[in-house]
Design an enzyme around this catalytic site. Structure first.
Site, PDB file in Angstrom:
ATOM      1  N   SER A  90       0.843  -1.190   0.000  1.00  0.00           N
ATOM      2  CA  SER A  90       0.000   0.000   0.000  1.00  0.00           C
ATOM      3  C   SER A  90       0.879   1.241   0.000  1.00  0.00           C
ATOM      4  O   SER A  90       2.061   1.163  -0.363  1.00  0.00           O
ATOM      5  CB  SER A  90      -0.941  -0.023   1.206  1.00  0.00           C
ATOM      6  OG  SER A  90      -1.950   0.943   1.077  1.00  0.00           O
ATOM      7  N   ASN A  91       0.342   2.372   0.361  1.00  0.00           N
ATOM      8  CA  ASN A  91       1.121   3.614   0.401  1.00  0.00           C
ATOM      9  C   ASN A  91       0.582   4.521   1.505  1.00  0.00           C
ATOM     10  O   ASN A  91      -0.367   4.168   2.193  1.00  0.00           O
ATOM     11  CB  ASN A  91       1.098   4.307  -0.968  1.00  0.00           C
ATOM     12  CG  ASN A  91      -0.319   4.620  -1.400  1.00  0.00           C
ATOM     13  OD1 ASN A  91      -1.014   5.407  -0.770  1.00  0.00           O
ATOM     14  ND2 ASN A  91      -0.775   3.963  -2.467  1.00  0.00           N
ATOM     15  N   ARG A  92       1.201   5.706   1.660  1.00  0.00           N
ATOM     16  CA  ARG A  92       0.908   6.558   2.816  1.00  0.00           C
ATOM     17  C   ARG A  92      -0.279   7.491   2.625  1.00  0.00           C
ATOM     18  O   ARG A  92      -0.512   8.357   3.459  1.00  0.00           O
ATOM     19  CB  ARG A  92       2.151   7.384   3.151  1.00  0.00           C
ATOM     20  CG  ARG A  92       3.267   6.575   3.780  1.00  0.00           C
ATOM     21  CD  ARG A  92       4.527   7.410   3.896  1.00  0.00           C
ATOM     22  NE  ARG A  92       4.282   8.725   4.454  1.00  0.00           N
ATOM     23  CZ  ARG A  92       5.073   9.783   4.289  1.00  0.00           C
ATOM     24  NH1 ARG A  92       6.153   9.675   3.548  1.00  0.00           N
ATOM     25  NH2 ARG A  92       4.780  10.933   4.844  1.00  0.00           N
ATOM     26  N   SER A  93      -1.032   7.339   1.548  1.00  0.00           N
ATOM     27  CA  SER A  93      -2.163   8.254   1.321  1.00  0.00           C
ATOM     28  C   SER A  93      -3.140   8.220   2.498  1.00  0.00           C
ATOM     29  O   SER A  93      -3.529   7.153   2.963  1.00  0.00           O
ATOM     30  CB  SER A  93      -2.892   7.842   0.037  1.00  0.00           C
ATOM     31  OG  SER A  93      -4.117   8.527  -0.053  1.00  0.00           O
ATOM     32  N   ALA A 147      -4.702   7.257  -4.362  1.00  0.00           N
ATOM     33  CA  ALA A 147      -3.338   6.803  -4.625  1.00  0.00           C
ATOM     34  C   ALA A 147      -3.410   5.292  -4.859  1.00  0.00           C
ATOM     35  O   ALA A 147      -3.203   4.491  -3.942  1.00  0.00           O
ATOM     36  CB  ALA A 147      -2.438   7.138  -3.445  1.00  0.00           C
TER      37      ALA A 147
END
Ligand code: CTP
Length: 244
Positions: A43-46, A110
């Site tokens: 995943s990512n930091r969005s 994102a």
């Protein structure tokens, strides 16, 4: 040519009938999660804050909102139709199910760019030698909408960059065939309440909005999107082409 990855899933019409005269905003927000095994994911930091702020601003302006959201820690706007998704494939299908009934599609999420080729049904055990996970690209949701030539909605993408902001965003505007790209520096935008924006329009116009709370920026964006949407389509949703 449309690739297998961008094809609208079977049974999902890209253009469901428009049911009301009210203006509808479809907004994607937050990250996606691409599972590796039952306990791990990519995943990512969005945080989803920009997308949720746009949803709130559109509701405040009196528009209907369909909010397609990845996993976030935010309270959903009260009057939005919330569709919670987890993976990029779920987001792709939800967007295609609702885009045709929308007037403005703002893809702020994102979306993870890669997903594991295989999802292990059991927890992968620790291995002293290390492991490799084979990844494949996810489907690009924005680009798949941009390829719909007869679309009747304004298509807005975001560009999260850390370098060459304007050049990279201009490339996305062109390659994903959107009407507007909102570019931001991911290092400023991620997980924060503030942002600064560079907005690129199809006709080459550019507009900069300096650092401000996301709630303020969202209100400015909604005004801009609505104005450009009305310039592009008349009230019967027929595209207005300018004679040269
Ligand atoms: N996007 C999408 N589907 C994907 C990846 C991105 O719809 N699989 C959309 C995002 O929601 C955003 C735009 O494409 O509106 C640009 O996303 P961004 O992360 O900035 O760029 P990428 O296209 O992923 O390219 P790169 O990571 O190389 O910058």
């Amino acid at each position: 040519m449309e690739s297998e990855r961008d094809r609208v899933p079977r049974g999902i019409s890209s253009y469901p009938a428009r049911q009301t005269d009210r203006v509808t905003f479809l907004i994607t927000a937050g990250p996606t999660r691409e599972p590796i095994d039952p306990v791990r994911y990519i995943s990512n930091r969005s945080s989803g804050k920009m997308g949720y702020a746009i949803a709130e601003a559109a509701l405040d302006a009196g528009y209907d909102v369909i909010l397609i959201s990845g996993p976030v820690n935010l309270a959903p706007p009260r009057d939005a139709k919330l569709i919670s998704v987890s993976t990029s494939d779920e987001m792709f299908e939800a967007v295609h199910r609702h885009a045709g009934a929308s007037d403005v599609c703002v893809l702020c999420a994102a979306v993870a760019d890669y997903k594991p080729v295989q999802v292990s049904p059991v927890k992968i055990k620790k291995n002293a030698d290390g492991i490799s996970i084979e990844l494949v690209p996810t489907r690009d949701i924005l680009q798949s909408l941009g390829r719909q030539r007869a679309r009747e909605f304004l298509l807005v993408g975001f560009a999260a960059e850390t370098d060459h902001l304007e050049a990279n965003a201009a490339k996305k505007l062109r390659e994903k065939n959107c009407d507007i790209i909102v570019a931001n520096d991911a290092r400023i935008a991620m997980e924060t309440d503030e942002n600064e924006l560079l907005i690129l329009f199809r006709d080459g116009e550019r507009k900069k909005i300096s650092r401000a709370p996301k709630t303020f920026l969202a209100r400015e964006l909604v005004k801009i999107f609505f104005k450009i949407r009305n310039k592009k389509f008349d009230k019967n949703n027929v595209m207005i082409t300018e004679r040269t």
